[in-house]
Write an enzyme that holds these catalytic residues in place. Structure first.
Site, PDB file in Angstrom:
ATOM      1  N   LYS A 183       1.136  -1.103  -0.461  1.00  0.00           N
ATOM      2  CA  LYS A 183       0.015   0.046   0.080  1.00  0.00           C
ATOM      3  C   LYS A 183       0.809   1.149   0.055  1.00  0.00           C
ATOM      4  O   LYS A 183       1.642   1.558   0.728  1.00  0.00           O
ATOM      5  CB  LYS A 183      -1.216   0.053   1.064  1.00  0.00           C
ATOM      6  CG  LYS A 183      -2.146   1.286   1.191  1.00  0.00           C
ATOM      7  CD  LYS A 183      -2.875   1.725   2.376  1.00  0.00           C
ATOM      8  CE  LYS A 183      -1.585   3.284   2.971  1.00  0.00           C
ATOM      9  NZ  LYS A 183      -1.703   4.312   2.001  1.00  0.00           N
ATOM     10  N   SER A 236       6.002   7.485  10.204  1.00  0.00           N
ATOM     11  CA  SER A 236       5.553   7.324  11.524  1.00  0.00           C
ATOM     12  C   SER A 236       5.685   7.046  12.388  1.00  0.00           C
ATOM     13  O   SER A 236       5.055   5.634  12.737  1.00  0.00           O
ATOM     14  CB  SER A 236       4.405   8.976  11.660  1.00  0.00           C
ATOM     15  OG  SER A 236       2.930   7.766  12.191  1.00  0.00           O
ATOM     16  N   GLU A 388      10.505  15.575  15.712  1.00  0.00           N
ATOM     17  CA  GLU A 388       9.935  15.486  14.474  1.00  0.00           C
ATOM     18  C   GLU A 388       9.730  16.367  13.698  1.00  0.00           C
ATOM     19  O   GLU A 388       7.851  15.975  13.329  1.00  0.00           O
ATOM     20  CB  GLU A 388       9.738  13.763  14.201  1.00  0.00           C
ATOM     21  CG  GLU A 388      10.824  13.321  11.819  1.00  0.00           C
ATOM     22  CD  GLU A 388      10.366  12.668  12.283  1.00  0.00           C
ATOM     23  OE1 GLU A 388      11.229  11.923  10.617  1.00  0.00           O
ATOM     24  OE2 GLU A 388       9.610  11.864  12.360  1.00  0.00           O
TER      25      GLU A 388
END
Length: 477
Positions: A183, A236, A388
């Site tokens: 995906k 993430s 981040e």
């Protein structure tokens, strides 16, 4: 006399973007059974590029079933040397269609064409060549005398390096004898769909590679599917945690490559001009959309002023603009949502007392843009030094001793990468040995090679991709 740059645009005409794309299942493009579609846009001008299918539960079921059938009847039964032929063929087609792939990647992602052309696509081909060479040598990989494929791999990749992350996932999986359902990210599906055409062109057996597009729900359906034996995710840390929880207690194998907040450490004996180039490459390459970006600059106090002056001069030469212009250094931010996150964290940095600086920079009126930015006066407590940002934003901290540099570098929940700049080899080795980071570069940054493993510690994930180590995640032994 300053040089004036004339526009040097790459032609988008080399790419044929269809108005609408289906799902790639069992060797064919098919319409989604749920009938839903979403739009993908060019981040440089916000124009709609295409409508893309969104895979629902029945679509994921079909894709996993196709991968299982191909695994059981064809792919696992092929000798390694025969699997290698398909991988070599894919690698050669990627080289033949390199210009097309590079242009499409820059249009869909926003990264400068010279990065797509000179970094991403050559590395994609190199990974397929490299793992093609391993396909008939698996017993000699140091993973036992009779390593066996796991079965069906469910793979979810991010939007920052769409085609390269695809290669990192698919090439070792196929070499090891697994089949794949992949995906791609919702905002950057087009190069994966062009790769599906390459699979057709290479006569890859139907079902060996399946590509299901969609948003986070599609990814969740894939990683939680009972028919998947191996899950690989790059993205993430927050989503990585959810995937780890969903896989816990099952038979599925899992690798995670997650976020980072890398320290780029510059000692007082470092070659300043070389270090500046490495700093720029470390944080402004791909607009800072790099999990291993050198987003924390740790510079020794005695050379901090000299280095920052040189860095600002260099940043003033960066060209921000059209990703398809061959002169462009910094392209477009990938999406409106990512731009908002970068802006928000940068404003928080200012409110917490850090000093913000950007070079004079005229940004295009349309699209998603953010000027290269550095923050000085940053402390370990600042959010911009801990979180981040995933954009072209650099936080600058100083240190006095190597011990302090190591302590500050390791003072992060992440552990993906780091850089060290020094003329003393002994210092580089001594410091590198104490850094809790999966990859440590010496007098360079963001250098990748298919023969070298990549991965992190702590909240940067676990498992390795690339090199002989990258095979281990796809083999039972």
């Amino acid at each position: 006399m300053a040089f004036e740059y004339a526009p040097a645009p790459e032609s988008p005409a080399i790419v044929n973007i269809r108005p609408s794309y289906g799902l790639f299942i069992n060797g064919e493009f098919v319409d989604p059974k749920d009938g839903e579609r979403f739009k993908t846009v060019n981040p440089a001008n916000e124009e709609v590029l295409a409508e893309v299918a969104s895979a629902g539960p029945s679509d994921v079921d079909t894709a996993v079933a196709a991968a299982r059938a191909a695994y059981d009847t064809v792919w696992r039964r092929l000798p390694g040397r025969e699997r290698a032929k398909y991988l070599f063929r894919i690698a050669r087609i990627i080289q033949e269609r390199a210009r097309e792939l590079a242009v499409l990647e820059s249009i869909d992602n926003g990264k400068p064409i010279r990065e797509s052309r000179d970094v991403d696509v050559p590395l994609v081909a190199a990974h397929f060549f490299y793992y093609a060479g391993w396909a008939d040598k698996l017993p000699y990989a140091g993973l036992g005398p009779d390593p066996r494929p796991l079965g069906v791999a469910g793979q979810v990749i991010p939007w920052n390096f769409p085609l390269l992350m695809l290669a990192w996932k698919i090439a070792p999986a196929l070499a090891a004898g697994n089949t794949v359902v992949l995906k791609p990210a919702e905002t950057t599906p087009l190069s994966a769909l062009l790769f599906a055409e390459i699979c057709q062109q290479a006569d890859l057996p139907p079902g060996v590679v399946n590509i299901v597009t969609g948003a986070g729900d599609t990814g969740r359906l894939l990683v939680e599917h009972d028919g998947v034996d191996k899950v690989a995710f790059t993205g993430s840390t927050e989503v990585g945690r959810l995937i780890a929880k969903s896989v816990a207690g099952t038979r599925k194998r899992l690798t995670l490559e997650l976020g980072g907040k890398a320290a780029n450490i510059v000692f007082d004996d470092a070659p300043i001009d070389q270090a500046v180039e490495g700093i720029v490459n470390g944080i402004f390459f791909n607009q800072g959309h790099v999990c291993c970006a050198g987003s924390r600059l740790l510079v020794q106090e005695s050379v901090a002023e000299e280095l920052l002056d040189a860095l600002k001069r260099r940043m003033a030469q960066l060209r921000v603009g059209d990703p398809l212009d061959k002169n462009t250094d910094v392209g477009a931010i990938n999406s409106a949502a990512q731009l908002e996150k970068i802006r928000s964290l940068s404003e928080i940095g200012e409110s917490e007392g850090a000093q913000r600086w950007s070079p004079p920079c005229e940004l295009p009126e349309r699209g998603f843009w953010f000027a290269p930015t550095i923050f000085t006066g940053v402390s370990q407590a600042h959010r911009i030094a801990r979180e981040e940002i995933f954009g072209p934003v650099l936080s600058v901290l100083t240190f006095r001793t190597p011990a302090e540099a190591v302590e500050k570098a390791n003072n992060t929940p992440y552990g993906l990468s780091a850089g060290i700049w020094s003329e003393k080899g002994s210092r580089i080795l001594a410091v590198a040995d104490r850094l809790r980071a999966g990859v440590v570069w010496a007098n360079t940054f963001n250098k990748f090679d298919p023969t070298s493993p990549f991965g992190g510690y702590k909240e940067s994930g676990y498992g390795r991709e690339g090199g002989r180590h990258g095979l281990e995640a796809y083999l039972a032994h």
